[in-house]
Motif scaffolding. Structure first.
Motif, short mmCIF file in Angstrom:
data_model
loop_
_atom_site.label_atom_id
_atom_site.label_comp_id
_atom_site.label_asym_id
_atom_site.label_seq_id
_atom_site.Cartn_x
_atom_site.Cartn_y
_atom_site.Cartn_z
N ILE A 88 28.21 51.25 12.12
CA ILE A 88 26.96 51.26 12.84
C ILE A 88 26.89 49.85 13.58
CG2 ILE A 88 24.60 51.33 12.84
CD1 ILE A 88 24.90 53.31 10.23
N VAL A 89 26.68 50.07 14.86
CA VAL A 89 26.40 48.74 15.75
C VAL A 89 25.36 48.51 16.43
CG1 VAL A 89 28.83 47.88 15.77
CG2 VAL A 89 28.09 49.47 17.28
N MET A 90 24.86 49.79 16.68
CA MET A 90 23.50 49.50 17.76
C MET A 90 22.32 50.42 17.15
SD MET A 90 24.75 48.41 20.40
CE MET A 90 23.77 48.59 21.91
N PRO A 91 21.08 50.06 17.54
CA PRO A 91 20.00 50.40 16.80
C PRO A 91 19.52 51.92 17.06
CG PRO A 91 19.49 49.09 18.27
CD PRO A 91 20.90 48.93 18.49
N ALA A 94 22.17 57.26 20.01
CA ALA A 94 22.98 57.65 21.26
C ALA A 94 23.66 56.41 21.63
CB ALA A 94 22.00 58.26 22.12
N ASP A 95 23.02 55.05 21.45
CA ASP A 95 23.55 53.81 21.93
C ASP A 95 24.78 53.44 21.14
OD1 ASP A 95 21.72 53.74 23.84
OD2 ASP A 95 20.15 52.44 22.83
N ASP A 96 24.74 53.95 19.85
CA ASP A 96 25.77 53.59 18.94
C ASP A 96 27.05 54.34 19.45
OD1 ASP A 96 26.37 52.23 16.51
OD2 ASP A 96 27.04 54.08 15.59
N VAL A 97 26.84 55.68 19.62
CA VAL A 97 28.07 56.53 20.39
C VAL A 97 28.54 55.85 21.70
CG1 VAL A 97 28.65 58.78 21.12
CG2 VAL A 97 27.20 58.57 19.04
N ALA A 98 27.50 55.59 22.37
CA ALA A 98 27.81 55.21 23.81
C ALA A 98 28.69 53.67 23.71
CB ALA A 98 26.73 54.80 24.63
N PHE A 99 28.30 53.03 22.77
CA PHE A 99 28.97 51.52 22.38
C PHE A 99 30.49 51.79 22.54
CE2 PHE A 99 30.37 47.96 20.01
CZ PHE A 99 29.69 46.94 20.59
N SER A 100 31.09 52.76 21.90
CA SER A 100 32.45 53.10 21.77
C SER A 100 33.09 53.11 23.23
CB SER A 100 32.80 54.47 21.24
OG SER A 100 32.17 54.39 19.87
N ASP A 126 19.05 65.70 18.18
CA ASP A 126 17.56 65.60 17.74
C ASP A 126 17.64 64.14 16.95
OD1 ASP A 126 18.83 66.45 15.35
OD2 ASP A 126 16.86 67.62 14.70
N ARG A 127 18.70 63.60 16.75
CA ARG A 127 18.69 62.26 16.06
C ARG A 127 18.88 61.13 17.28
NH1 ARG A 127 17.06 65.25 12.53
NH2 ARG A 127 17.85 65.17 10.41
N ALA A 128 19.21 61.63 18.43
CA ALA A 128 19.77 60.63 19.18
C ALA A 128 18.90 59.33 19.59
CB ALA A 128 19.78 61.26 20.58
N GLU A 129 17.66 59.38 19.27
CA GLU A 129 16.86 58.16 19.47
C GLU A 129 16.31 57.34 17.96
OE1 GLU A 129 16.02 57.36 22.58
OE2 GLU A 129 17.24 58.92 23.08
N HIS A 130 16.82 58.09 17.04
CA HIS A 130 16.59 57.55 15.60
C HIS A 130 17.52 56.27 15.35
CE1 HIS A 130 14.60 61.18 13.91
NE2 HIS A 130 14.32 61.28 15.13
N SER A 131 17.33 55.31 14.49
CA SER A 131 18.13 54.54 13.95
C SER A 131 19.09 55.03 13.36
CB SER A 131 17.38 53.45 13.15
OG SER A 131 18.27 52.86 12.21
N GLY A 137 23.93 60.22 4.50
CA GLY A 137 25.44 59.84 4.31
C GLY A 137 26.17 60.90 5.15
N GLY A 138 25.85 62.14 4.97
CA GLY A 138 26.75 63.01 5.55
C GLY A 138 26.51 62.91 7.24
N GLU A 139 24.87 62.49 7.87
CA GLU A 139 24.98 62.45 9.00
C GLU A 139 25.68 61.34 9.75
OE1 GLU A 139 20.66 64.83 9.72
OE2 GLU A 139 20.72 62.53 9.02
N LYS A 140 25.65 60.15 8.87
CA LYS A 140 26.27 59.03 9.29
C LYS A 140 27.92 59.31 9.40
CE LYS A 140 23.19 55.66 7.07
NZ LYS A 140 22.74 55.42 5.70
N GLN A 141 28.53 59.94 8.57
CA GLN A 141 30.02 60.18 8.88
C GLN A 141 30.39 61.10 9.91
OE1 GLN A 141 32.89 59.14 8.21
NE2 GLN A 141 32.94 58.83 6.28
N MET A 142 29.20 62.14 10.17
CA MET A 142 29.47 62.74 11.49
C MET A 142 29.31 61.96 12.80
SD MET A 142 29.86 66.00 10.87
CE MET A 142 29.80 66.78 9.35
N LEU A 143 28.54 60.69 12.51
CA LEU A 143 28.04 59.92 13.60
C LEU A 143 29.37 59.31 13.87
CD1 LEU A 143 26.56 58.29 15.84
CD2 LEU A 143 25.36 56.94 13.69
N ALA A 144 29.89 58.67 12.77
CA ALA A 144 31.06 57.71 12.84
C ALA A 144 32.51 58.53 13.52
CB ALA A 144 31.67 57.31 11.48
N LEU A 145 32.35 59.76 13.20
CA LEU A 145 33.29 60.67 13.77
C LEU A 145 33.13 61.21 15.34
CD1 LEU A 145 35.92 62.31 13.21
CD2 LEU A 145 34.70 64.29 12.52
#
Ligand SMILES: Nc1ncnc2c1ncn2[C@@H]1O[C@H](COP(=O)(O)OP(=O)(O)OP(=O)(O)O)[C@@H](O)[C@H]1O
Length: 229
Positions: A88-91, A94-100, A126-131, A137-145
């Motif tokens: 995780i690099v962004m707050p 959506a920005d975290d994904v865009a950062f890639s 629906d989590r796009a604006e969340h930190s 943990g499962g959602e974080k792994q989905m975000l990483a993917l």
């Protein structure tokens, strides 16, 4: 599929050999890497995109070396770690994904479109604006993917992607990984996951000790562990 070639690639730390000279050519779609803790699995896959440099020998990704073509290789090879939190690099999600995508210098609309598409695919819209830190943990792994797939890589390397997940999330990640059209290289202790893979490498004490179909490779690894004191 891309061709990944290890030519006598070896890694030493402080004079100690962590990976013995490895000669192998990987061209299959789904490749598993198994072995006991500290055997050299992560070291092996990290050589592919230049996260680690070989002490001697070469690693080529479709003829390119990470030393000379690091940028290009990192555009084509996505890496997912087991600890999604550390990616995780962004707050905002959506920005975290865009950062890639920052290195691709794409038009803003294209970035928006790709991010929205990948968040939808991983049910994170629906989590796009969340930190990202507030995700499960499962959602974080989905975000990483999601953050890796948004770059539309040709190869995805996942280092123990299911280790920290419960059964439901493990299944979800395995399903997503198996649905990929791209080349997939997975380091795992989750042997069940590998049954439909094309090829499995067994690493023991820094050496490639078996290379073959999943059934045989898992049987070899199990026998090897049974034989150890
Ligand atoms: N930066 C480093 N400096 C010194 N030794 C290291 C370094 N990175 C890894 N090692 C050592 O290299 C060996 C192989 O590590 P590696 O992470 O590749 O193993 P692994 O098979 O992926 O293990 P695990 O299943 O526990 O993740 C280990 O003994 C580890 O302690």
């Amino acid at each position: 599929m891309p061709a990944i070639e290890f030519r006598d690639a070896a890694v030493n730390y402080d004079g100690e050999q962590v990976l013995a000279p490895l000669n192998v050519s990987l061209t299959e779609q789904r490749i598993g890497v198994i072995g006991s803790n500290g055997s050299g699995k992560s070291t092996t896959v990290r050589l592919i995109n230049g996260l680690i440099e070989p002490t001697s020998g070469l690693v080529l990704y479709d003829g390119l070396t990470p030393e000379k073509h690091g940028k290009e290789i990192r555009k084509r090879v996505g890496f997912v770690f087991s600890d999604a939190e550390s990616q995780i690099v962004m707050p905002r999600v959506a920005d975290d994904v865009a950062f890639s995508l920052r290195r691709f210098k794409l038009p803003r609309d294209e970035v928006k479109r790709r991010v929205a598409e990948v968040l939808e695919r991983f049910e994170l819209t629906d989590r796009a604006e969340h930190s990202p830190h507030t995700l499960s943990g499962g959602e974080k792994q989905m975000l990483a993917l999601a953050s890796v797939l948004v770059i539309e890589p040709d190869t995805i390397i996942a280092d123990e992607p299911t280790t920290l997940l419960d059964l439901r999330n493990r299944r979800r990640i395995v399903r997503e990984l198996m649905a990929l059209d791209q080349q997939l290289i997975v380091v795992t202790h989750d042997l069940e996951m590998l049954c439909d893979f094309d090829r499995v490498l067994v690493i023991d004490d820094g050496q490639l000790v078996y290379d073959g179909a999943p059934g045989e490779a898992i049987a070899f690894y199990t026998d090897l562990m049974d034989a150890k004191p």
